[in-house]
Enzyme design. Structure first.
Site, PDB file in Angstrom:
ATOM      1  N   GLU A 160       0.827  -1.217   0.000  1.00 50.95           N
ATOM      2  CA  GLU A 160       0.000   0.000   0.000  1.00 50.95           C
ATOM      3  C   GLU A 160       0.859   1.265   0.000  1.00 50.95           C
ATOM      4  OE1 GLU A 160      -2.732  -0.465   3.329  1.00 50.95           O
ATOM      5  OE2 GLU A 160      -4.125  -1.543   2.069  1.00 50.95           O
TER       6      GLU A 160
ATOM      7  N   GLU B 276      -5.572  -8.235  -1.011  1.00 52.05           N
ATOM      8  CA  GLU B 276      -6.210  -8.046   0.295  1.00 52.05           C
ATOM      9  C   GLU B 276      -7.674  -7.712   0.084  1.00 52.05           C
ATOM     10  OE1 GLU B 276      -4.603  -5.340   3.232  1.00 52.05           O
ATOM     11  OE2 GLU B 276      -2.550  -5.824   2.646  1.00 52.05           O
TER      12      GLU B 276
HETATM   13  C1  BGP Z   1      -4.301  -2.761   4.998  1.00 55.77           C
HETATM   14  C2  BGP Z   1      -2.969  -3.311   5.382  1.00 55.77           C
HETATM   15  C3  BGP Z   1      -2.993  -4.543   6.189  1.00 55.77           C
HETATM   16  C4  BGP Z   1      -4.225  -4.784   7.013  1.00 55.77           C
HETATM   17  C5  BGP Z   1      -5.515  -4.291   6.399  1.00 55.77           C
HETATM   18  C6  BGP Z   1      -6.694  -4.227   7.343  1.00 55.77           C
HETATM   19  O1  BGP Z   1      -4.234  -1.384   5.046  1.00 55.77           O
HETATM   20  O2  BGP Z   1      -2.151  -3.555   4.265  1.00 55.77           O
HETATM   21  O3  BGP Z   1      -1.782  -4.602   6.864  1.00 55.77           O
HETATM   22  O4  BGP Z   1      -4.049  -4.545   8.329  1.00 55.77           O
HETATM   23  O5  BGP Z   1      -5.379  -3.035   5.805  1.00 55.77           O
HETATM   24  O6  BGP Z   1      -6.651  -3.075   8.119  1.00 55.77           O
HETATM   25  P1  BGP Z   1      -6.812  -3.071   9.676  1.00 55.77           P
HETATM   26  O7  BGP Z   1      -5.867  -4.087  10.195  1.00 55.77           O
HETATM   27  O8  BGP Z   1      -6.467  -1.716  10.105  1.00 55.77           O
HETATM   28  O9  BGP Z   1      -8.226  -3.431   9.929  1.00 55.77           O
END
Ligand code: BGP
Length: 480
Positions: free
Chosen positions: A182, A378
């Protein structure tokens, strides 16, 4: 009517990141990393944004990355469970400081290398293709202390030194790579994305765009190096995606949406096309930012374009040019991307709006823009789960979320013809939330007995979604 399935060889799987699952933060020679000093609780977002300097573990704070779900000691069991679900692919990241504890050591840490070799061997044993993120929110503390993170150009050489080691050691075991997780996140969460904290009075825009340029040059050099050192390897970029919808059809709202999207696409424009888009220079001029373009950078960017575009997708975003409306309808909670509430969509318990069709929109938009294969690396639902006394977890809500998103993705593939390499659901096993540091915000299809305070047995349990996803993969997405 023809059956709707995903292409042969589609890479079904799940995704994690070292800092959110490995734990063992000071074992076997691992050095301290940015994520190790980001605490649980109220200060977390301020540290993540670079608004509060915290470069060591301070008393009175809890640091969830230290143990996380202890994947470091459970990897064989966890990969066995992934294999049982039928994974064809496992996205994970390497912890930079497990390999180079100070970020740029001349001699790599042999135990770190051994660990990842064991992980990749374990994957290969089950025919699982590893997809490796080189840097997932992970900047060595030693380099932050020395250079102030990615604001300093010397980070590029350190990163390339690290790449050289991992490409040499793991090139035979890993074919798919991602340079930065990201990458657009560094504009919003500068410490998390680039190891940057701001001193009072500093020009934040100047620092962020300078850091972005350094990461972009590093990414391009890594792509070139990967192709040289590992012929046949595929290396991609990675965007925190989700289109900005205009709140209304007022042209001012349309323009506002386009401008906000550009904040994100800007990075991928460089990584996928090899040059800054024409409007970027004008924008920077207006913001008073001078890019630190060194001799040869333009050529490096041109020669280091990626093989595929990977992205995360959780929700779409919505915006308006009307400042009063923006304020009044602002998304609640600790949102990373400032947006207004879209009245057509429902939200998760954490205020993330659920928009499956937005995934089809995103896939189409990215392909129209870049004409490169895409990889959904993701997607998933963060929710509170209940472990029943008999060890089951009935997460029908997660199945519904995933089903709707996979239907939209299948339409993008089957109806629109977009080439998509694979789909790795986020947090296939419960892990620490990046934004909140919580364990109770669970994404997994495997439950891990661990709570927000650090308690729990760390035992693993299959949720209902585990069996559902197993069938999805078995039928190559025909049965969702
Ligand atoms: C993205 C990241 C991940 C993951 C996901 C979910 O931004 O790449 O590392 O954590 O989001 O977000 P969160 O864990 O804040 O719910």
């Amino acid at each position: 009517m023809a059956k709707k399935v995903f292409p042969n060889g589609f890479l079904w799987g799940g995704a994690t990141a070292a800092n959110q699952c490995e734990g063992a933060y000071n074992e076997d020679g691992r050095g301290l990393s940015s994520v190790d000093v980001v605490p649980y609780g109220e200060e977390r977002m301020r540290v993540n944004r670079g608004e509060r300097k915290m470069l060591s573990c301070e008393p009175g704070f809890q640091y969830p990355a230290h143990e996380a779900i202890d994947f470091y000691h459970h990897y064989a069991e966890d990969i066995r469970l992934f294999a049982e679900m039928g994974f064809k692919c496992y996205r994970m990241s390497i912890a930079w400081t497990r390999i180079l504890p100070n970020g740029d050591d001349d001699v790599p840490n042999e135990k770190g290398i051994q660990f990842y070799r064991s992980v990749f061997d374990e994957c290969r044993k089950y025919g699982i293709e590893p997809l490796v993120t080189i840097d997932h929110f992970d900047t060595p503390i030693a380099l932050i202390e020395r250079y102030g993170g990615w604001r300093d150009r010397r980070m590029i050489d350190a990163y390339i030194k690290y790449c050289r080691v991992i490409f040499k050691e793991f090139g035979g075991l890993v074919k798919y790579w991602i340079t930065f997780n990201e990458i657009n996140m560094l504009l919003h969460m500068s410490f998390m994305g680039a190891g940057i904290y701001f001193e009072p009075g500093e020009d934040k825009d100047e620092i962020k765009y300078t850091a972005a340029h350094h990461e972009l040059v590093a990414s391009a050099r890594a792509v070139k190096l990967a192709h040289e050192m590992m012929p046949g390897s595929k290396i991609g970029c990675m965007l925190a995606a989700g289109q900005f919808y205009p709140y209304s059809c007022d042209p001012a709202d349309i323009w506002d949406g386009l401008e906000k999207d550009r904040d994100n696409y800007f990075f991928i424009d460089v990584q996928a096309r090899g040059a800054y888009p024409v409007w970027a220079k004008k924008r920077m001029e207006r913001a008073g930012v001078t890019l630190p373009l060194a001799e040869g950078d333009a050529e490096t960017l041109r020669e280091g374009t990626v093989d595929f575009v990977a992205f995360s997708y959780y929700c779409s975003r919505c915006t308006t040019a009307d400042p009063v409306l923006f304020e009044k309808n602002a998304r609640p909670g600790n949102a990373v991307f400032k947006a207004v509430v879209n009245p057509h969509l429902k939200s998760t318990e954490w205020g993330w709006q659920i928009d499956p069709l937005g995934l089809r929109v995103t896939v189409n938009t990215l392909y129209d823009r870049y004409q490169k294969p895409l990889f959904v690396v993701e997607n998933g639902l963060g929710a509170v789960d209940k472990l029943e006394a008999d060890g089951t977890v009935h997460d029908q809500y997660r199945i519904e979320y995933m089903r709707a998103h996979l239907e939209a993705l299948r339409d993008a593939v089957c109806e629109d013809g977009i080439p998509v390499i694979g789909f790795t659901s986020w947090g296939c096993i419960d892990l620490v939330s990046a934004s909140s540091g919580e364990m109770k915000k669970r994404y997994g299809m495997i439950y891990v007995d661990k709570d927000d305070k650090g308690g729990g047995t760390l035992a693993r349990y299959r949720k209902d979604s585990f069996y559902w996803y197993q069938n999805v993969i078995r039928t190559n997405g025909e049965e969702l």
